[in-house]
Design a protein around this motif. Sequence first.
Motif, short mmCIF file in Angstrom:
data_model
loop_
_atom_site.label_atom_id
_atom_site.label_comp_id
_atom_site.label_asym_id
_atom_site.label_seq_id
_atom_site.Cartn_x
_atom_site.Cartn_y
_atom_site.Cartn_z
N GLU A 129 -4.63 13.32 29.23
CA GLU A 129 -5.20 13.84 28.19
C GLU A 129 -6.60 14.18 28.22
O GLU A 129 -7.17 15.16 27.76
N ALA A 130 -7.46 13.44 29.02
CA ALA A 130 -8.88 13.75 29.19
C ALA A 130 -9.09 15.01 29.82
O ALA A 130 -10.09 15.80 29.40
N ASP A 131 -8.59 15.13 30.94
CA ASP A 131 -9.14 16.13 31.91
C ASP A 131 -8.05 17.33 32.20
O ASP A 131 -8.20 18.16 32.88
N GLY A 132 -6.56 17.19 31.77
CA GLY A 132 -5.35 17.88 31.95
C GLY A 132 -5.00 17.65 33.16
O GLY A 132 -4.21 18.71 33.90
N GLU A 133 -5.18 16.84 33.85
CA GLU A 133 -4.98 16.44 35.36
C GLU A 133 -3.20 16.43 35.71
O GLU A 133 -2.81 15.53 34.70
N ILE A 134 -2.74 17.04 36.38
CA ILE A 134 -1.31 17.13 36.47
C ILE A 134 -0.91 15.70 37.10
O ILE A 134 -1.05 15.48 38.31
N VAL A 135 -0.06 14.85 36.63
CA VAL A 135 0.19 13.41 36.95
C VAL A 135 1.80 13.69 37.53
O VAL A 135 2.10 13.22 38.68
N PHE A 136 2.39 14.42 36.95
CA PHE A 136 4.03 14.70 37.47
C PHE A 136 4.25 15.99 36.97
O PHE A 136 3.97 16.31 35.99
#
Length: 611
Positions: free
Chosen positions: A228-235
């Motif tokens: 949520e914080a930075d939109g980093e793709i986790v999966f």
Amino acid sequence: MKETFFRNIRFTDKLYVRIAAALFLILIVPFYLMLQSVQNSYRQYIEKELSERTISTIEKSEEEIRAAFQNMAAATNIFSMDDPLIGALKQEDTSWYERTLWFDKVVSKINTTNLFQVRTMHFAMVDRDGQIYIDSTMEGMHFPEEFLLDLIEKGTTREEYLSWSMFSPLPGDGRQDKYVSVYRPLFSEGVTGEYLATLMVCISQSEVGDILSRYRVGEEDFIYLCMEADGEIVFYLDEHRLADPGEIREIMAGIRESDGYEQSVIRDRTYIVSYYRLHQPWGFSGEPMYVLYFTEYTPIVQTFEAFAGRLNMMMLVFLALLILAAAVLAGFLTRPIVRLQRCMELYSEKQEVTGVNLTRRDEIGSLSRTFYEMEKKINELFVRLREETEVRERYRYQALRAQVNPHFLFNTLGTIRWMAVIRHADNITEMLDALGTILRYSMDREGETVRLGEELQMIRKYIFIQNYRYGRECRLKIDVKEELTDCPIIKFILQPVVENAFLHAFREFDGQPQITIDGERNGDELYLRVSDNGKGIEESIRESINDQNGPQRKKVTGIGLTNVNERIRIEYGDGYGIRIRPKAEGGTTVEYRLFIVRGNEDDEKTADCGR
């Protein structure tokens, strides 16, 4: 001439053309806007329904994934409650080999019974001496020493009972796969006592992907899991990797709610992006995450646009029929109005009104009857205007009559005054001064408007003369604020009331006569009251004058209070004038309601008087 003018009216100015245009604007435009609104609402309904179903599917997959995570946590409980393994870890002289046997037995019990229904669950443990124990699925991994020391530190500090790592690679895993891992310290007495080891239970992200795949609605749909914080793709579950990280971050930046949807164009194709904020244990890593589910919307849009095109074509046909009907209806409505207009033209030539249908029960009949009544009222207004003109002229005539040969009057008064001075008749001198002041007040001023202060000064002189005339002392009390004395009023509207008091109220009156004048300002209106303590006025006379202020004014003869009331009403309007009220303790009060008009001279004083 007028008939020719009527026939030469431009086409665009004709009433039936305007009515047809009005019907078009009133009916067609709202209908078109309503149709567009329905189309947009239907489109939004499709998008919302599609998004809600997608979010419902995500929630179901979340429940299954949550169950898998809970099973991982439950597996750690089996290790912590296995007495042989805990005993081997407690005894310092137990060899690494013996501890490995007990570790493998626990792993084998979990796998052979398929207790937690997870296809592949990986286990690893590091004891307090830094020795590593792994199951067969993790053979070949070489964990760096820093990683092992970090696990030992987590156990000894006892910061968390369970700690999670979401979709992170394991150090030493050459396959560079990502895992969901849970870490738990093992103690000699359940969750207390001496620290023995740190247990790690992992599942591969492919396990999570398999669960999400079972809930994927369309083959072309794809899923992303982002921080949520930075939109980093986790999966992500996107075989063709259609969305790049920049597009994902842009979508995440626009999210303001926990769940919902929006449209997004990716590689020239339209998608409905349904987003959903995941609950625990997805957030065990410390930050919440969102699932972005991309549903291809282009086929739905194409189908909807084809339907909208057919609907618009039907609307064009309907519009053509409606315009034709509006033109016919407008012509039907305007025919009686045209006839009524011709009657009005005849009336303007002072001819008798004929041809007006007064028996119709619709709006046209009502309009015809209104025109007929208007013609009667116009005649009544002419009569009333003549009467008002007569009153105004009579009032002016009385003022002019008082100005006959002013030089003769002033010279005569001056001669009499000097005779009184020579003979030391001071009372005669004072009376002549007062009379001269009144005469100058009536003759020397142009126009019919004076200041209230001047009118009050004239009343003082008038009462002074009347006291000599009737041989009795009438007291005058003036309770008017100084700032009100600049307010403009009509000349000689107070004197007739004071004169009536001497002629009627104080006749055969045994008490001490007194006249009181007071007033105040309310907005643009000035209220004055002239009161006496005499024997009062007859009710019939009072009602006849008061009724002149109502809608049905009576004809009252006389030039006193009636003329004052009529003069005020003509100058300021029907809402103004005088009203006569009896006093409870005896006597009469005459109330003036006047409008404060800005004069031509000293405008600032007259406009601001009493403020």
